[in-house]
Motif scaffolding. Structure first.
Motif, PDB file in Angstrom:
ATOM      1  N   LEU A   1       4.851  -6.064   1.598  1.00 15.26           N
ATOM      2  CA  LEU A   1       3.834  -5.090   1.509  1.00 15.26           C
ATOM      3  C   LEU A   1       3.118  -5.314   0.172  1.00 15.26           C
ATOM      4  O   LEU A   1       3.443  -5.670  -0.892  1.00 15.26           O
ATOM      5  CB  LEU A   1       4.333  -3.513   1.489  1.00 15.26           C
ATOM      6  CG  LEU A   1       3.171  -2.523   1.534  1.00 15.26           C
ATOM      7  CD1 LEU A   1       2.441  -2.447   2.783  1.00 15.26           C
ATOM      8  CD2 LEU A   1       4.055  -1.237   1.284  1.00 15.26           C
ATOM      9  N   GLU A   2       1.609  -5.243   0.496  1.00 18.36           N
ATOM     10  CA  GLU A   2       0.759  -5.380  -0.979  1.00 18.36           C
ATOM     11  C   GLU A   2       0.653  -4.129  -1.677  1.00 18.36           C
ATOM     12  O   GLU A   2       0.579  -3.255  -1.144  1.00 18.36           O
ATOM     13  CB  GLU A   2      -0.585  -5.844  -0.372  1.00 18.36           C
ATOM     14  CG  GLU A   2      -1.254  -6.086  -1.747  1.00 18.36           C
ATOM     15  CD  GLU A   2      -2.427  -7.302  -1.480  1.00 18.36           C
ATOM     16  OE1 GLU A   2      -2.140  -7.990  -2.503  1.00 18.36           O
ATOM     17  OE2 GLU A   2      -3.160  -7.647  -0.383  1.00 18.36           O
ATOM     18  N   ARG A   3       0.860  -4.142  -2.844  1.00 20.33           N
ATOM     19  CA  ARG A   3       0.736  -2.964  -3.911  1.00 20.33           C
ATOM     20  C   ARG A   3      -0.115  -3.357  -4.784  1.00 20.33           C
ATOM     21  O   ARG A   3      -0.167  -4.565  -5.180  1.00 20.33           O
ATOM     22  CB  ARG A   3       2.192  -2.842  -4.482  1.00 20.33           C
ATOM     23  CG  ARG A   3       3.265  -2.355  -3.483  1.00 20.33           C
ATOM     24  CD  ARG A   3       4.497  -2.268  -4.078  1.00 20.33           C
ATOM     25  NE  ARG A   3       5.620  -1.862  -2.991  1.00 20.33           N
ATOM     26  CZ  ARG A   3       5.790  -0.638  -2.614  1.00 20.33           C
ATOM     27  NH1 ARG A   3       5.224   0.256  -3.240  1.00 20.33           N
ATOM     28  NH2 ARG A   3       6.815  -0.355  -1.957  1.00 20.33           N
ATOM     29  N   ASP A   4      -0.952  -2.148  -5.304  1.00 17.11           N
ATOM     30  CA  ASP A   4      -1.953  -2.452  -6.388  1.00 17.11           C
ATOM     31  C   ASP A   4      -1.189  -2.455  -7.695  1.00 17.11           C
ATOM     32  O   ASP A   4       0.210  -2.448  -7.705  1.00 17.11           O
ATOM     33  CB  ASP A   4      -2.836  -1.299  -6.305  1.00 17.11           C
ATOM     34  CG  ASP A   4      -2.717  -0.044  -6.426  1.00 17.11           C
ATOM     35  OD1 ASP A   4      -1.282   0.125  -6.676  1.00 17.11           O
ATOM     36  OD2 ASP A   4      -3.434   0.649  -6.537  1.00 17.11           O
ATOM     37  N   GLU A   5      -1.964  -2.452  -8.852  1.00 14.01           N
ATOM     38  CA  GLU A   5      -1.089  -2.709  -9.963  1.00 14.01           C
ATOM     39  C   GLU A   5      -0.481  -1.640 -10.403  1.00 14.01           C
ATOM     40  O   GLU A   5       0.796  -1.648 -11.286  1.00 14.01           O
ATOM     41  CB  GLU A   5      -2.471  -2.973 -11.109  1.00 14.01           C
ATOM     42  CG  GLU A   5      -3.355  -1.903 -11.414  1.00 14.01           C
ATOM     43  CD  GLU A   5      -4.314  -2.039 -10.401  1.00 14.01           C
ATOM     44  OE1 GLU A   5      -5.392  -1.278 -10.484  1.00 14.01           O
ATOM     45  OE2 GLU A   5      -4.356  -2.860  -9.362  1.00 14.01           O
ATOM     46  N   LYS A   6      -0.775  -0.373  -9.763  1.00 12.54           N
ATOM     47  CA  LYS A   6       0.161   1.048 -10.128  1.00 12.54           C
ATOM     48  C   LYS A   6       1.374   0.847  -9.295  1.00 12.54           C
ATOM     49  O   LYS A   6       2.145   1.640  -9.262  1.00 12.54           O
ATOM     50  CB  LYS A   6      -0.770   2.134 -10.027  1.00 12.54           C
ATOM     51  CG  LYS A   6      -1.742   2.376 -11.243  1.00 12.54           C
ATOM     52  CD  LYS A   6      -2.319   3.439 -10.959  1.00 12.54           C
ATOM     53  CE  LYS A   6      -3.381   3.409 -12.110  1.00 12.54           C
ATOM     54  NZ  LYS A   6      -4.711   4.247 -11.844  1.00 12.54           N
ATOM     55  N   GLY A   7       1.470  -0.098  -8.372  1.00 15.23           N
ATOM     56  CA  GLY A   7       2.843   0.033  -7.589  1.00 15.23           C
ATOM     57  C   GLY A   7       2.464   0.657  -6.236  1.00 15.23           C
ATOM     58  O   GLY A   7       3.333   0.976  -5.468  1.00 15.23           O
ATOM     59  N   ARG A   8       1.105   1.233  -5.876  1.00 14.65           N
ATOM     60  CA  ARG A   8       0.742   2.093  -4.808  1.00 14.65           C
ATOM     61  C   ARG A   8       0.634   0.990  -3.476  1.00 14.65           C
ATOM     62  O   ARG A   8       0.057   0.060  -3.547  1.00 14.65           O
ATOM     63  CB  ARG A   8      -0.185   2.943  -4.611  1.00 14.65           C
ATOM     64  CG  ARG A   8       0.093   3.909  -5.600  1.00 14.65           C
ATOM     65  CD  ARG A   8      -1.195   5.135  -6.026  1.00 14.65           C
ATOM     66  NE  ARG A   8      -2.239   4.119  -6.374  1.00 14.65           N
ATOM     67  CZ  ARG A   8      -3.250   4.674  -7.077  1.00 14.65           C
ATOM     68  NH1 ARG A   8      -3.207   5.620  -7.655  1.00 14.65           N
ATOM     69  NH2 ARG A   8      -4.364   3.541  -7.706  1.00 14.65           N
ATOM     70  N   PRO A   9       1.382   1.409  -2.521  1.00  7.09           N
ATOM     71  CA  PRO A   9       1.143   0.544  -1.303  1.00  7.09           C
ATOM     72  C   PRO A   9      -0.232   0.508  -0.705  1.00  7.09           C
ATOM     73  O   PRO A   9      -1.041   1.451  -0.767  1.00  7.09           O
ATOM     74  CB  PRO A   9       2.121   1.174  -0.188  1.00  7.09           C
ATOM     75  CG  PRO A   9       2.430   2.538  -0.583  1.00  7.09           C
ATOM     76  CD  PRO A   9       2.324   2.751  -2.020  1.00  7.09           C
ATOM     77  N   GLN A  10      -0.878  -0.672  -0.329  1.00  9.15           N
ATOM     78  CA  GLN A  10      -1.860  -0.876   0.059  1.00  9.15           C
ATOM     79  C   GLN A  10      -2.201  -1.005   1.637  1.00  9.15           C
ATOM     80  O   GLN A  10      -3.540  -1.294   1.915  1.00  9.15           O
ATOM     81  CB  GLN A  10      -2.611  -2.024  -0.747  1.00  9.15           C
ATOM     82  CG  GLN A  10      -2.575  -2.035  -1.987  1.00  9.15           C
ATOM     83  CD  GLN A  10      -3.601  -1.121  -2.503  1.00  9.15           C
ATOM     84  OE1 GLN A  10      -4.753  -1.158  -2.162  1.00  9.15           O
ATOM     85  NE2 GLN A  10      -3.251   0.038  -3.216  1.00  9.15           N
ATOM     86  N   LYS A  11      -1.349  -0.700   2.347  1.00  8.22           N
ATOM     87  CA  LYS A  11      -1.698  -0.774   3.884  1.00  8.22           C
ATOM     88  C   LYS A  11      -2.078  -2.188   4.238  1.00  8.22           C
ATOM     89  O   LYS A  11      -2.964  -2.329   4.942  1.00  8.22           O
ATOM     90  CB  LYS A  11      -2.681   0.351   4.146  1.00  8.22           C
ATOM     91  CG  LYS A  11      -1.968   1.843   4.402  1.00  8.22           C
ATOM     92  CD  LYS A  11      -2.715   2.513   5.262  1.00  8.22           C
ATOM     93  CE  LYS A  11      -2.375   3.822   5.546  1.00  8.22           C
ATOM     94  NZ  LYS A  11      -3.109   4.583   6.328  1.00  8.22           N
ATOM     95  N   HIS A  12      -1.682  -3.142   3.648  1.00  9.28           N
ATOM     96  CA  HIS A  12      -2.064  -4.515   3.728  1.00  9.28           C
ATOM     97  C   HIS A  12      -0.991  -5.512   3.390  1.00  9.28           C
ATOM     98  O   HIS A  12      -0.205  -5.268   2.488  1.00  9.28           O
ATOM     99  CB  HIS A  12      -3.085  -4.980   2.866  1.00  9.28           C
ATOM    100  CG  HIS A  12      -4.004  -6.292   3.346  1.00  9.28           C
ATOM    101  ND1 HIS A  12      -4.762  -6.068   4.105  1.00  9.28           N
ATOM    102  CD2 HIS A  12      -4.085  -7.385   2.779  1.00  9.28           C
ATOM    103  CE1 HIS A  12      -5.225  -7.464   4.442  1.00  9.28           C
ATOM    104  NE2 HIS A  12      -4.858  -8.091   3.477  1.00  9.28           N
ATOM    105  N   PRO A  13      -0.680  -6.351   4.327  1.00 12.13           N
ATOM    106  CA  PRO A  13       0.213  -7.425   3.894  1.00 12.13           C
ATOM    107  C   PRO A  13      -0.002  -8.456   2.830  1.00 12.13           C
ATOM    108  O   PRO A  13      -0.996  -8.940   2.827  1.00 12.13           O
ATOM    109  CB  PRO A  13       0.762  -8.208   5.268  1.00 12.13           C
ATOM    110  CG  PRO A  13      -0.511  -8.093   6.065  1.00 12.13           C
ATOM    111  CD  PRO A  13      -1.315  -6.933   5.867  1.00 12.13           C
ATOM    112  N   LYS A  14       1.008  -8.587   1.935  1.00 17.28           N
ATOM    113  CA  LYS A  14       0.856  -9.573   1.019  1.00 17.28           C
ATOM    114  C   LYS A  14       1.392 -11.065   1.434  1.00 17.28           C
ATOM    115  O   LYS A  14       0.831 -11.894   1.369  1.00 17.28           O
ATOM    116  CB  LYS A  14       1.740  -9.312  -0.205  1.00 17.28           C
ATOM    117  CG  LYS A  14       1.545  -9.973  -1.499  1.00 17.28           C
ATOM    118  CD  LYS A  14       2.233  -9.553  -2.745  1.00 17.28           C
ATOM    119  CE  LYS A  14       2.564 -10.414  -3.758  1.00 17.28           C
ATOM    120  NZ  LYS A  14       3.553  -9.782  -4.633  1.00 17.28           N
TER     121      LYS A  14
END
Lengths: 191, 372
Positions: free
Chosen positions: A81-94
């Motif tokens: 799972l992709e997470r932003d810099e704060k570690g929140r999930p982004q609903k997008h596969p990394k």
């Protein structure tokens, strides 16, 4: 009289011999790399990821919910799972990898996907010089446009599009007024 | 010196035959394809005609595997033991009036004596491989080849009896007289010759392990029979030996029945004799390919029944017919040739029909106890 059947057989094969030179329709062989038969609409081979719009990365329908990863019987799907810099999930596969050397084309990932994000491809010419890395398809290789999906399975894709449009319409409509059987509101024009 | 020259020419000739083997394999594969409404190989070279070169190179470069428990020496010798007698059998075949390497008085005897050695080679291959399929294949091959050797030799002996010579050149010269002013008297134009030729063809098919009689190497039953444990070039040598054996059999059939190097019509005599021989050889090979593309394989018991209960009586009857043909020439019958044909033809056909009746009565109403 003995030998009649044998004579009949000889005549039949002789007819084949001459006929195959004079009548092309006798030869059922499809000379594969140059000629190919059109694939049936329900053909399926290995999964791919559908994206909407032009940008493969942004338009991916996949939200990295990992349902397919969990349900895959031979466990050939790997998702991060992709997470932003704060570690929140982004609903997008990394990362979204499918090892097609392991995949058994069961289509269970397609069945379980709630977002119509993964569909079956018909591409079968997948030979590679490296059988390990070459057959491990990553997100970029897997992403195919919705129009490609329409080309492969037109009927199914049309049904999926209709369903998605309906869901989107339902979501866009203000959810209240469940109590009264309100007259059907005009669907919002913005889709 | 002249012996050395003959030997050199002989090896050149064997080289030509090996080339013919390559061409035949590709023609056979393409022909079989067409007989079954397929294309056959069509990728390597123009129309796929270089396929045999690709196959040959593949065979040469493949690993040569010998089973651990095999009898190595015999396993190694078997392909050679097959190939050498087959090559020797070509030495007595006359390809032209002067084009015969060893003009024996007992050429036919030499041909059969040498040809019988191939059975030993096949059994060597099957025994030394230490494999049950190989052994089964070899056992079948022995049973088949020995059974069919008898009708083969007897059908050839009919010719010897009428010609009065075992020399193959003499046998061809005997067919030289011209009939009706244009037709050479090939033996196949006589009733005993026609029947003998057909019997010879059947026996020759069995002797060279070709399709209706390919039970020694039946792929669907015993993998590849005595060839199971052979790979690489030894396998190729076996195939070469089998094809050369087939060519030799065809050559013998041409010599005995189809007038050897003679043209069909006397006025075509200006075309050189080896060309006629080659054309007949090609026609015979085409016939064998046609047979292979048409007839399915026999069962072992059917094969042996056919050999001993049909082929052997028919060849013996053919003896009688040949004698009848020979002596009826002196009877001064009205419309001599046609009437002799009629009488002798009847004497062949009646036993044939009776034997056939015997066979069909036994085989056609087939009942199954468990299958069905």
């Amino acid at each position: 009289m003995i030998g009649k059947g044998i004579a009949k057989g000889f005549i039949e094969t002789a007819r084949n011999f001459v006929g195959s030179y004079t009548d092309e329709s006798r030869l059922v062989t499809v000379q594969y790399p140059e000629e190919r038969e059109p694939l049936k609409e329900n053909t399926r081979n290995f999964p791919f990821l559908v994206y909407d719009g032009e940008d493969a990365e942004k338009g991916l329908r996949c939200v990295a919910c990992k349902i397919c990863e969990k349900d895959c019987p031979p466990q050939c799907i790997y998702i991060v799972l992709e997470r932003d810099e704060k570690g929140r999930p982004q609903k997008h596969p990394k990362v979204f990898d499918i090892d097609v050397s392991v995949c058994m084309s069961c289509q269970i990932c397609v069945e379980v996907c709630p977002f119509e994000a993964i569909k079956m491809d018909t591409e079968f010419e997948l030979s590679q010089t490296d059988r390990f890395q070459g057959l491990l398809l990553d997100k970029v290789q897997l992403a195919k446009s919705n129009s490609y999906y329409h080309k492969l399975h037109p009927t199914e894709a049309a049904a999926v599009d209709a369903k998605l449009a309906e869901e989107k319409a339902k979501k866009a409509t203000p959810a209240p007024a469940p109590s009264t059987a309100a007259p059907p509101q005009p669907a919002p024009s913005k889709t | 010196m002249s012996l050395l020259l003959t030997a050199g020419a002989f090896f050149v000739f064997i080289g030509i035959l090996a080339g013919l083997f390559g061409v035949t394999t590709i023609l056979e594969r393409k022909g079989l394809g067409r007989l079954q409404n397929r294309y056959g190989p069509n990728r390597v070279g123009p129309f796929g005609f270089l396929q045999f070169a690709a196959d040959g190179l593949k065979m040469l470069t493949k690993e040569d595997i010998v089973p651990r428990t095999a009898d190595r020496i015999v396993h190694f010798l078997a392909p050679l033991a097959l190939l050498i007698p087959v090559c020797l059998s070509f030495s007595v075949l006359p390809f032209g009036p002067k084009l015969v390497f060893l003009d024996f008085d007992a050429g036919l005897l030499f041909f059969f004596a040498v040809g019988a050695a191939t059975e030993l080679a096949v059994f060597m291959a099957g025994w030394s491989s230490r494999n049950k399929y190989s052994l089964l294949g070899a056992m079948r091959a022995i049973a088949q080849m020995i059974s069919y050797e008898v009708p083969l030799v007897i059908s050839s002996l009919t010719v010897v009896m009428l010609v009065g010579s075992l020399s193959l050149t003499n046998i061809v010269r005997e067919q030289e007289p011209v009939l009706f002013g244009f037709l050479h008297t090939w033996h196949v134009f006589t009733p005993w010759g026609l029947a003998g030729f057909i019997l010879f063809l059947i026996a020759a098919t069995a002797e060279s392990n070709r399709t209706p009689f390919d039970i020694p190497e039946a792929e669907s039953e015993i993998i590849a029979g005595y060839l199971t444990e052979y790979s690489g070039f030894k396998y190729a040598l076996f195939f070469l030996g089998e094809y050369l054996g087939l060519f030799a059999m065809c050559g013998l059939g041409i010599t005995l029945f189809l007038g050897g190097w003679l043209p069909p019509f006397a006025f075509l005599g200006f075309i050189p004799s080896p060309i006629w021989f080659a054309l007949k050889l090609l026609a015979m090979i085409a016939l064998f390919i046609w047979v292979r593309g048409t007839l399915p394989r026999l069962r072992v018991d059917q094969l042996l029944n056919f050999a001993w209960k049909f082929m052997l009586p028919m060849t013996l009857i053919n003896f009688v017919v040949a004698a009848l043909w020979h002596y009826s020439g002196n009877w001064g019958l009205p419309a001599g040739f046609a009437l002799r044909w009629l009488i002798c033809g009847t004497v062949v056909m009646v036993p044939y029909l009776l034997l056939a009746r015997l066979f069909t009565r036994k085989f056609i109403p087939r009942t199954y106890r468990y299958a069905e």
